[in-house]
Design a protein around this motif. Structure first.
Motif, mmCIF file in Angstrom:
data_model
loop_
_atom_site.group_PDB
_atom_site.id
_atom_site.type_symbol
_atom_site.label_atom_id
_atom_site.label_comp_id
_atom_site.label_asym_id
_atom_site.label_seq_id
_atom_site.Cartn_x
_atom_site.Cartn_y
_atom_site.Cartn_z
ATOM 1 N N UNK A 257 0.822 -1.216 0.000
ATOM 2 C CA UNK A 257 0.000 0.000 0.000
ATOM 3 C C UNK A 257 0.858 1.269 0.000
ATOM 4 N N UNK A 258 0.411 2.255 -0.760
ATOM 5 C CA UNK A 258 1.050 3.580 -0.739
ATOM 6 C C UNK A 258 0.187 4.572 0.037
ATOM 7 N N UNK A 259 -1.058 4.208 0.262
ATOM 8 C CA UNK A 259 -1.934 4.939 1.182
ATOM 9 C C UNK A 259 -2.825 3.906 1.871
ATOM 10 N N UNK A 260 -3.349 4.247 3.027
ATOM 11 C CA UNK A 260 -4.087 3.278 3.840
ATOM 12 C C UNK A 260 -5.322 3.917 4.458
ATOM 13 N N UNK A 261 -6.272 3.074 4.832
ATOM 14 C CA UNK A 261 -7.466 3.526 5.549
ATOM 15 C C UNK A 261 -7.281 3.157 7.017
ATOM 16 N N UNK A 273 -10.331 7.354 8.001
ATOM 17 C CA UNK A 273 -9.818 8.301 7.016
ATOM 18 C C UNK A 273 -8.727 7.625 6.188
ATOM 19 N N UNK A 274 -8.592 8.055 4.961
ATOM 20 C CA UNK A 274 -7.517 7.569 4.093
ATOM 21 C C UNK A 274 -6.339 8.521 4.223
ATOM 22 N N UNK A 275 -5.174 7.956 4.504
ATOM 23 C CA UNK A 275 -3.987 8.793 4.743
ATOM 24 C C UNK A 275 -2.776 8.212 4.026
ATOM 25 N N UNK A 276 -1.765 9.050 3.861
ATOM 26 C CA UNK A 276 -0.487 8.588 3.334
ATOM 27 C C UNK A 276 0.252 7.792 4.399
ATOM 28 N N UNK A 277 1.298 7.109 4.008
ATOM 29 C CA UNK A 277 2.010 6.222 4.935
ATOM 30 C C UNK A 277 2.710 6.970 6.065
ATOM 31 N N UNK A 278 2.968 8.257 5.880
ATOM 32 C CA UNK A 278 3.643 9.035 6.935
ATOM 33 C C UNK A 278 2.647 9.752 7.851
ATOM 34 N N UNK A 293 -3.854 3.319 -3.722
ATOM 35 C CA UNK A 293 -3.274 1.979 -3.844
ATOM 36 C C UNK A 293 -4.133 1.113 -4.752
ATOM 37 N N UNK A 294 -5.442 1.165 -4.544
ATOM 38 C CA UNK A 294 -6.355 0.347 -5.346
ATOM 39 C C UNK A 294 -6.230 0.678 -6.830
#
Length: 389
Positions: A257-261, A273-278, A293-294
């Motif tokens: 994943x490059x972004x996650x929920x 919320x959907x956020x970046x990895x940092x 990512x999807x």
């Protein structure tokens, strides 16, 4: 690992002969009746093939884990009426040592009522072999076990794979044995530790490895990302890094994943919320892959010709954390329907996830085998298949 096996046609003329057929009758029951006859329907093609060749069928199967004891509630007897309906013919039921009737199809009581079954006892295998003239294994779900009814008996009679098992083995061969490339694999689920051997084998076999679910958190942590309060096997950090390095060596692109929920609570419809990895907070739990990512993963599938799938992309049992699993499954189903992708999937959670996404019926092949499917993905030899070679 390439699987070689004989088919029913290789057994020659079956006229007047009895085929001892290992099948999977481990069906769900409710109030003494069969609740789902999917596995019973899988028995029919082989039974029909033998009887149309003027042969007779004796079915061997297990039910539950009686551990070599006679456990009445694990008897196969309550399954026989449902099997008879599916087969459209009379089905006899007997204990191994009982005199048998002359029915064209007979079910023998639970093989695991005998202590020698799981021990692959030669005496029990000989008793099974004594029931007939040829042996057919049609139970891929038990093919990873070297038991008397799956491996021992196969050494004593001319043997072959049944219709359903043969179709399964051919689908698996098309997916990893001799696939059309590029090959992509989706491996998800909670823990890396449960699928280490799968990952280690796949990085040597596939062009794209998509890692999702709680497993992805361990890889993200290994790469230095803070995964907050997420499920994560931090002690496997070095193992994850070795897998990533091996993937590079073998030219396998690993997709994480490059972004996650994320959410603060592990429950359906939790605020998220959907956020970046940092941007994962200390009290955040990563429960799904994010929308960016999807999009990227759908592109990966669109570039592939073959897909192997085992495990969900997130906590798919709880909306809205089923988003990535559903979106990716539907994309795979669409590409399969369009004739652009061969899709093979297996494992309990996987089948449930694909059904939830409405994608199950479009996949090229769905394996209902759990342990056998995983061991195949690990590249291990399956004793019940090897015995048919």
């Amino acid at each position: 690992m390439k699987m070689t096996f004989k088919r029913i046609a290789d057994l020659g003329d079956l006229t007047g002969k009895t085929a001892v057929v290992r099948v999977d009758l481990n069906v769900p029951m409710a109030e003494g009746s069969v609740a789902d006859d999917t596995r019973l329907k899988a028995v029919k093609p082989t039974v029909d093939a033998v009887i149309s060749a003027e042969g007779r069928v004796i079915l061997l199967a297990h039910y539950g884990r009686p551990k070599g004891q006679v456990v009445p509630e694990m008897s196969l007897k309550p399954i026989v009426p449902a099997l008879a309906r599916v087969l459209g013919r009379d089905v006899g039921f007997y204990g191994l040592d009982e005199p048998k009737g002359n029915e064209a199809v007979i079910v023998i009581e639970n093989t695991r009522f005998h202590a020698g079954e799981e021990a692959n006892d030669p005496t029990l295998a000989a008793a099974f072999a004594g029931l007939g003239d040829v042996y057919i294994n049609d139970a891929f779900s038990a093919a990873h076990r070297a038991h008397a009814s799956t491996e021992g008996v196969a050494k004593l009679l001319p043997c072959a794979a049944g219709e359903t098992m043969g179709a399964e083995l051919q689908a698996l061969e098309n997916a990893l044995g001799a696939p059309v490339k590029p090959v992509a694999a989706v491996v998800g689920g909670a823990k890396v530790s449960s699928k280490l051997a799968v990952l280690e084998n796949l990085v040597e076999k596939v062009d794209h490895l998509i890692i999702g679910g709680g497993m992805a958190n361990t890889f993200l942590f290994a790469q230095g990302y803070d995964v907050g309060a997420s499920l994560c096997e931090k002690d496997l950090r070095d193992t994850a890094l070795v897998i990533l390095e091996n993937a590079k060596t073998h030219g396998c692109a690993v997709h994480l994943p490059t972004d996650v929920v994320v959410a603060k609570e592990f429950k359906a419809h939790a605020e998220n919320r959907a956020v970046g990895l940092t941007e994962v907070d200390a009290d955040d739990m990563i429960l799904d892959a994010g929308p960016e990512t999807v999009k990227a993963l759908v592109s990966v599938l669109e570039s592939a010709k073959t897909l192997v799938w085992n495990g969900p992309m997130g906590a798919f049992e709880m909306e809205p954390f089923d988003m990535a699993t559903v979106a990716l499954a539907q994309a795979a189903a669409r590409l399969t329907d369009e004739g652009k992708l061969l899709t093979v999937a297996g494992g309990g959670d996987t089948v449930a996830a694909l059904a939830h996404a409405g994608a199950k019926d479009s996949f090229t092949h769905i394996s209902t085998a759990g342990g056998a499917f995983l061991e195949w993905m690990e590249g291990r030899e399956l004793p019940g298949v090897a015995a048919l070679g």
